[in-house]
Design a protein around this motif. Structure first.
Motif, PDB file in Angstrom:
ATOM      1  N   ARG A  38      -7.956  -0.310   5.356  1.00  0.00           N
ATOM      2  CA  ARG A  38      -7.539  -1.229   4.298  1.00  0.00           C
ATOM      3  C   ARG A  38      -7.053  -2.567   4.869  1.00  0.00           C
ATOM      4  NH1 ARG A  38      -6.597   0.166  -1.053  1.00  0.00           N
ATOM      5  NH2 ARG A  38      -7.736   2.080  -1.564  1.00  0.00           N
ATOM      6  N   LEU A  42       0.826  -1.212   0.000  1.00  0.00           N
ATOM      7  CA  LEU A  42       0.000   0.000   0.000  1.00  0.00           C
ATOM      8  C   LEU A  42       0.856   1.256   0.000  1.00  0.00           C
ATOM      9  CD1 LEU A  42      -2.753  -1.057   2.577  1.00  0.00           C
ATOM     10  CD2 LEU A  42      -3.053  -0.745   0.102  1.00  0.00           C
ATOM     11  N   TRP A  86      -0.627   8.045   2.899  1.00  0.00           N
ATOM     12  CA  TRP A  86      -1.820   7.430   3.484  1.00  0.00           C
ATOM     13  C   TRP A  86      -2.040   8.008   4.869  1.00  0.00           C
ATOM     14  CZ3 TRP A  86      -4.931   3.885   0.958  1.00  0.00           C
ATOM     15  CH2 TRP A  86      -4.402   3.253  -0.166  1.00  0.00           C
TER      16      TRP A  86
END
Length: 318
Positions: free
Chosen positions: A29, A14, A21
């Protein structure tokens, strides 16, 4: 332990896929709490991954550049794309990069699952490149130097060799690198000439130190690929012409490269070709050998030249 390792790999994937993020987004997630995300980020840092964070509601996590290259996580399509790109690089185009590409490709294919190895192999076995191996090669260090100057808005100084072999010293404000038909071009503002110029990268010899930094200008065109194509196919030549081709631009584009001319769609059965050459006889040969029916729009001299060649051919065949 296995669950934690899998989650760390997912977290790393990710972080590599997005520039930043928030902790809440990562927790959502991964299906864990923000506290678990913080602990996992600390584990990645212990493993040598430079994960940066900013406190507060506007803060977040992002993966920075580290002192060493960490393992990359690629999904199936990304792995195939990288492998195909390495195969193309191994075929040449950038001087000195072929062997490096082969080594990198060997490492990647060694860890590819069988299903992906078959996809890459099929693309290699049943694909025929439409370019030769004789194009001008560019030193990858030169390309890197040019790209860095574009990124950092830093003035460049270099010696430039034109098509006749004459060399001049240039000072430019670099804007972008454009690649077309195995040739690299630098689009830049020429400081001494106070105008935009396009330079062949294989004819550039950098002369550092570079600088100072500059404020970027409005680019010469929104479509830089088209701008370079017009420059190298028409702007550089003494003779220029516009010809109506009696085929669609899509069909014509299969035979006419961006460096040979600029295609302008007219309708589904016609397009305009803007092209150039050093002499009219060379231009006639170039247009005729394309194999399309055509009409000359301009200049008149090209039409007269075609008539003279037609008459000469009639006498030769008569």
């Amino acid at each position: 332990m296995l669950e934690t390792s899998a989650r760390l790999l997912r977290l790393l994937s990710l972080l590599q896929a997005h520039r930043e993020w928030s902790g809440a987004d990562l927790a959502d997630r991964l299906g864990v709490t923000p506290r678990t995300v913080r602990r996992d980020v600390d584990r990645l840092r212990e493993l040598g991954y430079p994960v940066h964070s900013a406190p507060g509601t506007a803060g977040g996590y992002r993966l920075g550049a580290g002192a060493r290259l960490p393992p990359l996580l690629l999904d199936d399509d990304e792995a195939v794309a990288v492998a195909v790109g390495l195969r193309q690089s191994a075929g040449g185009g950038v001087e000195g990069i072929e062997e490096t590409s082969v080594r990198a490709l060997a490492k990647l294919e060694q860890v590819l699952p069988d299903r992906l190895r078959r996809r890459v192999g099929a693309l290699a076995d049943f694909t025929v490149p439409m370019f030769g191996r004789t194009g001008p090669a560019v030193d990858p260090e030169v390309l890197t130097e040019l790209a860095n100057a574009c990124r950092d808005f830093e003035r460049l100084r270099f010696d430039y060799r034109d098509h006749a072999g004459d060399s001049t010293r240039r000072t430019v404000e670099p804007h972008r690198l454009v690649c077309a038909q195995r040739r690299w071009y630098l689009v830049a503002w020429d400081v001494d000439r106070a105008d935009w110029r396009t330079f062949r990268a294989d004819r550039i010899t950098p002369r550092p130190p570079h600088g100072p930094r500059f404020t970027p200008r409005e680019p010469p065109a929104e479509d830089l690929a088209g701008y370079v194509s017009r420059g190298v196919s028409t702007g550089a030549y003494a003779e220029r012409a516009t010809v109506l081709l009696k085929v669609s631009a899509e069909v014509a584009g299969e035979r006419i490269s961006p460096s040979a001319g600029v295609l302008e769609p007219v309708d589904e059965h016609h397009c305009l070709l803007h092209t150039g050459a050093h002499r009219l006889d060379v231009m006639v040969l170039h247009i005729v050998l394309m194999g399309f029916d055509f009409e000359v729009r301009e200049p008149v001299e090209l039409t007269e030249h075609l008539r003279r060649i037609r008459d000469r051919l009639d006498r030769a065949l008569g």
